[in-house]
Design an enzyme around this catalytic site. Structure first.
Site, PDB file in Angstrom:
ATOM      1  N   HIS A 117       2.156   3.505  -9.116  1.00 49.82           N
ATOM      2  CA  HIS A 117       1.969   2.062  -9.327  1.00 49.82           C
ATOM      3  C   HIS A 117       3.142   1.485 -10.130  1.00 49.82           C
ATOM      4  O   HIS A 117       3.579   0.363  -9.884  1.00 49.82           O
ATOM      5  CB  HIS A 117       0.649   1.785 -10.059  1.00 49.82           C
ATOM      6  N   ASP A 143       0.827  -1.210   0.000  1.00 45.53           N
ATOM      7  CA  ASP A 143       0.000   0.000   0.000  1.00 45.53           C
ATOM      8  C   ASP A 143       0.864   1.264   0.000  1.00 45.53           C
ATOM      9  O   ASP A 143       1.982   1.255   0.507  1.00 45.53           O
ATOM     10  CB  ASP A 143      -0.915  -0.029   1.238  1.00 45.53           C
ATOM     11  N   LEU A 182      10.757 -20.242  -5.771  1.00 42.65           N
ATOM     12  CA  LEU A 182       9.775 -19.439  -5.035  1.00 42.65           C
ATOM     13  C   LEU A 182       8.378 -19.567  -5.649  1.00 42.65           C
ATOM     14  O   LEU A 182       8.213 -19.491  -6.865  1.00 42.65           O
ATOM     15  CB  LEU A 182      10.212 -17.965  -5.087  1.00 42.65           C
ATOM     16  N   GLU A 205     -12.355  -4.562  -3.690  1.00 43.99           N
ATOM     17  CA  GLU A 205     -12.913  -3.211  -3.559  1.00 43.99           C
ATOM     18  C   GLU A 205     -12.238  -2.214  -4.500  1.00 43.99           C
ATOM     19  O   GLU A 205     -12.822  -1.177  -4.830  1.00 43.99           O
ATOM     20  CB  GLU A 205     -12.759  -2.720  -2.105  1.00 43.99           C
TER      21      GLU A 205
END
Ligand code: IPE
Ligand code: IPE
Ligand code: MG
Length: 237
Positions: free
Chosen positions: A29, A12, A123, A59
Protein backbone atom coordinates in the site's frame (compact mmCIF):
# COMPACT_ATOMS: atom_id res chain seq x y z
CA UNK A 1 -3.88 12.77 -28.79
CA UNK A 2 -7.32 13.10 -27.21
CA UNK A 3 -6.83 13.37 -23.44
CA UNK A 4 -9.78 12.03 -21.39
CA UNK A 5 -11.36 14.81 -19.32
CA UNK A 6 -12.13 12.43 -16.48
CA UNK A 7 -10.10 9.31 -15.61
CA UNK A 8 -11.21 6.98 -12.81
CA UNK A 9 -8.91 4.26 -11.49
CA UNK A 10 -9.48 1.09 -9.47
CA UNK A 11 -5.99 0.87 -7.98
CA UNK A 12 -5.73 -2.85 -7.36
CA UNK A 13 -2.88 -5.28 -6.73
CA UNK A 14 -0.91 -3.75 -3.84
CA UNK A 15 -1.10 -6.97 -1.80
CA UNK A 16 0.02 -9.22 -4.67
CA UNK A 17 2.87 -6.84 -5.50
CA UNK A 18 4.09 -7.05 -1.90
CA UNK A 19 3.66 -10.83 -1.72
CA UNK A 20 5.84 -11.32 -4.79
CA UNK A 21 8.60 -9.45 -2.97
CA UNK A 22 8.03 -11.13 0.41
CA UNK A 23 6.95 -7.77 1.82
CA UNK A 24 3.97 -7.02 4.05
CA UNK A 25 0.67 -5.94 2.47
CA UNK A 26 1.04 -2.50 4.01
CA UNK A 27 4.39 -2.08 2.25
CA UNK A 28 2.48 -2.73 -0.95
CA UNK A 29 0.00 0.00 0.00
CA UNK A 30 2.91 2.35 0.77
CA UNK A 31 4.36 1.79 -2.69
CA UNK A 32 0.83 2.32 -4.04
CA UNK A 33 0.77 5.79 -2.47
CA UNK A 34 3.99 6.70 -4.29
CA UNK A 35 2.31 5.74 -7.55
CA UNK A 36 -0.71 7.91 -6.65
CA UNK A 37 1.64 10.87 -6.24
CA UNK A 38 3.15 10.28 -9.69
CA UNK A 39 -0.27 9.75 -11.25
CA UNK A 40 -1.61 13.04 -9.85
CA UNK A 41 1.45 14.82 -11.24
CA UNK A 42 1.21 13.16 -14.66
CA UNK A 43 -2.54 13.68 -15.04
CA UNK A 44 -2.09 17.36 -14.11
CA UNK A 45 0.65 17.74 -16.73
CA UNK A 46 -1.45 16.02 -19.39
CA UNK A 47 -4.38 18.36 -18.77
CA UNK A 48 -6.80 15.77 -17.35
CA UNK A 49 -9.59 17.72 -15.59
CA UNK A 50 -10.68 15.11 -13.03
CA UNK A 51 -8.91 12.07 -11.58
CA UNK A 52 -11.04 9.82 -9.38
CA UNK A 53 -9.16 7.20 -7.37
CA UNK A 54 -10.70 4.23 -5.55
CA UNK A 55 -8.73 4.18 -2.29
CA UNK A 56 -10.97 2.14 0.00
CA UNK A 57 -14.20 0.38 -0.90
CA UNK A 58 -17.28 -0.09 1.30
CA UNK A 59 -16.33 -3.76 1.39
CA UNK A 60 -12.66 -3.18 2.32
CA UNK A 61 -13.67 -2.47 5.93
CA UNK A 62 -14.30 -6.22 6.25
CA UNK A 63 -10.58 -6.95 5.87
CA UNK A 64 -8.48 -7.82 8.95
CA UNK A 65 -8.55 -5.19 11.70
CA UNK A 66 -4.78 -4.96 11.36
CA UNK A 67 -4.89 -4.08 7.65
CA UNK A 68 -7.80 -1.65 8.08
CA UNK A 69 -6.05 0.11 10.99
CA UNK A 70 -2.81 0.39 9.02
CA UNK A 71 -4.67 1.69 5.97
CA UNK A 72 -6.34 4.36 8.13
CA UNK A 73 -2.92 5.35 9.50
CA UNK A 74 -1.50 5.57 6.00
CA UNK A 75 -4.46 7.70 4.90
CA UNK A 76 -3.85 10.09 7.80
CA UNK A 77 -0.11 10.32 7.05
CA UNK A 78 -0.79 11.02 3.38
CA UNK A 79 -3.34 13.71 4.25
CA UNK A 80 -0.80 15.37 6.54
CA UNK A 81 2.10 15.14 4.13
CA UNK A 82 0.54 15.89 0.77
CA UNK A 83 -1.88 18.77 1.32
CA UNK A 84 0.71 21.54 1.02
CA UNK A 85 2.18 20.02 -2.13
CA UNK A 86 -1.28 19.58 -3.67
CA UNK A 87 -2.04 23.21 -2.88
CA UNK A 88 1.21 24.33 -4.49
CA UNK A 89 0.22 22.44 -7.63
CA UNK A 90 -3.26 24.05 -7.68
CA UNK A 91 -5.00 20.68 -7.12
CA UNK A 92 -8.58 20.69 -5.86
CA UNK A 93 -9.45 17.80 -3.54
CA UNK A 94 -12.75 16.09 -2.87
CA UNK A 95 -13.22 13.01 -0.75
CA UNK A 96 -16.33 10.96 -1.51
CA UNK A 97 -17.75 8.06 0.48
CA UNK A 98 -19.18 7.40 3.92
CA UNK A 99 -16.55 9.14 6.03
CA UNK A 100 -18.37 8.36 9.30
CA UNK A 101 -16.45 5.06 9.45
CA UNK A 102 -13.13 6.87 9.81
CA UNK A 103 -11.59 7.96 13.12
CA UNK A 104 -12.50 11.56 14.00
CA UNK A 105 -8.94 12.77 13.51
CA UNK A 106 -9.05 11.62 9.87
CA UNK A 107 -12.52 13.13 9.32
CA UNK A 108 -11.26 16.48 10.60
CA UNK A 109 -8.04 16.41 8.55
CA UNK A 110 -10.05 15.42 5.47
CA UNK A 111 -12.47 18.33 5.98
CA UNK A 112 -9.63 20.82 6.55
CA UNK A 113 -7.74 19.58 3.49
CA UNK A 114 -10.81 19.88 1.24
CA UNK A 115 -11.51 23.36 2.58
CA UNK A 116 -7.94 24.51 1.95
CA UNK A 117 -7.87 23.14 -1.60
CA UNK A 118 -11.44 24.08 -2.56
CA UNK A 119 -10.47 27.32 -4.32
CA UNK A 120 -7.88 25.64 -6.57
CA UNK A 121 -8.54 25.54 -10.29
CA UNK A 122 -6.16 22.83 -11.57
CA UNK A 123 -6.72 19.08 -11.52
CA UNK A 124 -9.76 17.93 -9.51
CA UNK A 125 -8.61 14.98 -7.45
CA UNK A 126 -11.43 12.84 -6.09
CA UNK A 127 -10.57 10.21 -3.51
CA UNK A 128 -13.20 7.52 -2.98
CA UNK A 129 -12.87 6.35 0.62
CA UNK A 130 -15.31 3.90 2.19
CA UNK A 131 -17.09 4.40 -1.10
CA UNK A 132 -19.49 2.06 -2.85
CA UNK A 133 -21.38 2.71 -6.08
CA UNK A 134 -24.53 1.30 -4.45
CA UNK A 135 -24.02 3.50 -1.38
CA UNK A 136 -23.76 6.55 -3.65
CA UNK A 137 -27.03 5.78 -5.45
CA UNK A 138 -28.79 5.10 -2.14
CA UNK A 139 -27.57 8.37 -0.57
CA UNK A 140 -28.67 10.28 -3.69
CA UNK A 141 -32.11 8.63 -3.49
CA UNK A 142 -32.37 9.66 0.18
CA UNK A 143 -31.54 13.28 -0.68
CA UNK A 144 -34.01 13.33 -3.57
CA UNK A 145 -36.72 11.86 -1.31
CA UNK A 146 -35.96 14.50 1.31
CA UNK A 147 -36.25 17.27 -1.31
CA UNK A 148 -39.68 15.89 -2.25
CA UNK A 149 -40.74 15.67 1.42
CA UNK A 150 -39.62 19.29 1.94
CA UNK A 151 -41.60 20.41 -1.11
CA UNK A 152 -38.57 21.54 -3.17
CA UNK A 153 -39.27 19.16 -6.05
CA UNK A 154 -42.18 17.10 -7.35
CA UNK A 155 -41.70 13.31 -7.59
CA UNK A 156 -42.49 13.41 -11.31
CA UNK A 157 -39.77 16.02 -11.91
CA UNK A 158 -37.05 13.56 -10.87
CA UNK A 159 -35.29 12.61 -14.08
CA UNK A 160 -31.71 11.54 -14.86
CA UNK A 161 -30.36 15.11 -14.79
CA UNK A 162 -32.03 16.01 -11.50
CA UNK A 163 -31.05 12.72 -9.85
CA UNK A 164 -27.45 13.19 -11.01
CA UNK A 165 -27.24 16.39 -8.94
CA UNK A 166 -27.47 14.31 -5.76
CA UNK A 167 -24.65 11.94 -6.75
CA UNK A 168 -21.18 12.40 -5.24
CA UNK A 169 -19.59 13.28 -8.60
CA UNK A 170 -22.37 15.65 -9.68
CA UNK A 171 -20.00 18.51 -10.41
CA UNK A 172 -17.51 16.48 -12.42
CA UNK A 173 -17.52 15.75 -16.14
CA UNK A 174 -18.61 12.25 -17.26
CA UNK A 175 -16.03 9.53 -16.63
CA UNK A 176 -14.38 9.01 -20.02
CA UNK A 177 -11.92 6.29 -19.07
CA UNK A 178 -12.08 3.74 -16.26
CA UNK A 179 -8.83 1.89 -15.59
CA UNK A 180 -8.47 -1.22 -13.41
CA UNK A 181 -5.05 -2.65 -12.67
CA UNK A 182 -4.01 -6.15 -11.54
CA UNK A 183 -5.85 -8.29 -14.08
CA UNK A 184 -9.26 -8.36 -12.40
CA UNK A 185 -12.08 -7.46 -14.77
CA UNK A 186 -14.83 -6.26 -12.46
CA UNK A 187 -16.12 -3.01 -10.99
CA UNK A 188 -16.09 -4.13 -7.32
CA UNK A 189 -18.84 -1.63 -6.43
CA UNK A 190 -16.85 1.42 -7.60
CA UNK A 191 -18.67 4.04 -9.67
CA UNK A 192 -21.88 2.59 -11.13
CA UNK A 193 -24.09 5.50 -12.19
CA UNK A 194 -21.11 7.51 -13.43
CA UNK A 195 -19.61 4.88 -15.73
CA UNK A 196 -22.71 4.35 -17.85
CA UNK A 197 -20.75 5.23 -21.02
CA UNK A 198 -17.11 5.11 -19.89
CA UNK A 199 -14.47 3.27 -21.86
CA UNK A 200 -13.07 0.41 -19.78
CA UNK A 201 -9.37 -0.44 -19.70
CA UNK A 202 -8.04 -3.47 -17.87
CA UNK A 203 -4.35 -4.19 -17.43
CA UNK A 204 -2.46 -7.03 -15.73
CA UNK A 205 0.01 -4.50 -14.31
CA UNK A 206 -0.23 -4.30 -10.52
CA UNK A 207 -0.96 -0.81 -9.16
CA UNK A 208 2.49 -0.32 -7.56
CA UNK A 209 4.03 -0.90 -11.03
CA UNK A 210 1.64 1.45 -12.86
CA UNK A 211 3.90 4.22 -14.19
CA UNK A 212 3.71 7.00 -16.78
CA UNK A 213 4.24 4.56 -19.67
CA UNK A 214 1.28 2.47 -18.40
CA UNK A 215 -0.85 5.62 -18.26
CA UNK A 216 0.22 6.48 -21.81
CA UNK A 217 -0.80 2.96 -22.93
CA UNK A 218 -4.25 3.38 -21.35
CA UNK A 219 -4.73 6.78 -22.99
CA UNK A 220 -3.57 5.48 -26.34
CA UNK A 221 -6.05 2.58 -26.07
CA UNK A 222 -8.75 5.18 -25.25
CA UNK A 223 -7.79 7.02 -28.44
CA UNK A 224 -8.45 3.91 -30.50
CA UNK A 225 -12.01 3.51 -29.24
CA UNK A 226 -14.95 4.43 -31.41
CA UNK A 227 -17.31 6.13 -28.96
CA UNK A 228 -20.67 5.85 -30.63
CA UNK A 229 -23.00 6.54 -27.68
CA UNK A 230 -25.64 4.43 -29.35
CA UNK A 231 -25.67 6.49 -32.51
CA UNK A 232 -24.31 5.51 -35.95
CA UNK A 233 -22.34 8.04 -37.97
CA UNK A 234 -23.35 6.19 -41.10
CA UNK A 235 -27.00 7.16 -41.53
CA UNK A 236 -27.80 4.36 -44.03
CA UNK A 237 -30.00 1.56 -42.74
C1 IPE B 1 -5.79 -2.44 -3.60
O1 IPE B 1 -4.86 -3.44 -3.39
C2 IPE B 1 -5.82 -1.44 -2.47
C3 IPE B 1 -6.98 -1.56 -1.57
C4 IPE B 1 -8.01 -2.31 -1.81
C5 IPE B 1 -6.97 -0.78 -0.35
P1 IPE B 1 -5.27 -4.80 -2.67
O2 IPE B 1 -4.98 -4.68 -1.22
O3 IPE B 1 -6.65 -5.20 -3.01
O4 IPE B 1 -4.23 -5.81 -3.34
P2 IPE B 1 -4.50 -7.30 -3.82
O5 IPE B 1 -5.71 -7.27 -4.69
O6 IPE B 1 -4.71 -8.11 -2.58
O7 IPE B 1 -3.26 -7.68 -4.56
C1 IPE C 1 -11.27 -2.76 -5.16
O1 IPE C 1 -10.28 -3.70 -4.96
C2 IPE C 1 -11.13 -1.65 -4.15
C3 IPE C 1 -9.97 -0.77 -4.30
C4 IPE C 1 -9.05 -0.85 -5.23
C5 IPE C 1 -9.89 0.28 -3.33
P1 IPE C 1 -10.55 -5.01 -4.11
O2 IPE C 1 -9.27 -5.77 -4.10
O3 IPE C 1 -11.13 -4.66 -2.79
O4 IPE C 1 -11.66 -5.75 -4.96
P2 IPE C 1 -11.99 -7.29 -5.14
O5 IPE C 1 -12.01 -7.89 -3.77
O6 IPE C 1 -10.89 -7.86 -5.98
O7 IPE C 1 -13.30 -7.32 -5.85
MG1 MG D 1 -7.46 -6.29 -4.51
Amino acid sequence: MNIPKHIAIIMDGNGRWAKKRLLSRIQGHQKGVKVVREMVKNCGLLGVKTLTLFAFSSENKNRSTEEVTLLFKLFLTVLQQEVKKLNKHNVKLKIVGDMSLFPEEIQKKAKDAQKLLAKNTGLSLIIAANYGGKWDIAQAAQKAAQAVADGYIQPESINEDIFDKYMSLAEEPEVDLLIRTSGEQRISNFLLWDIAYSELYFTDTLWPDFDKSELDKAISSFNNRDRRFGVRKDKAC
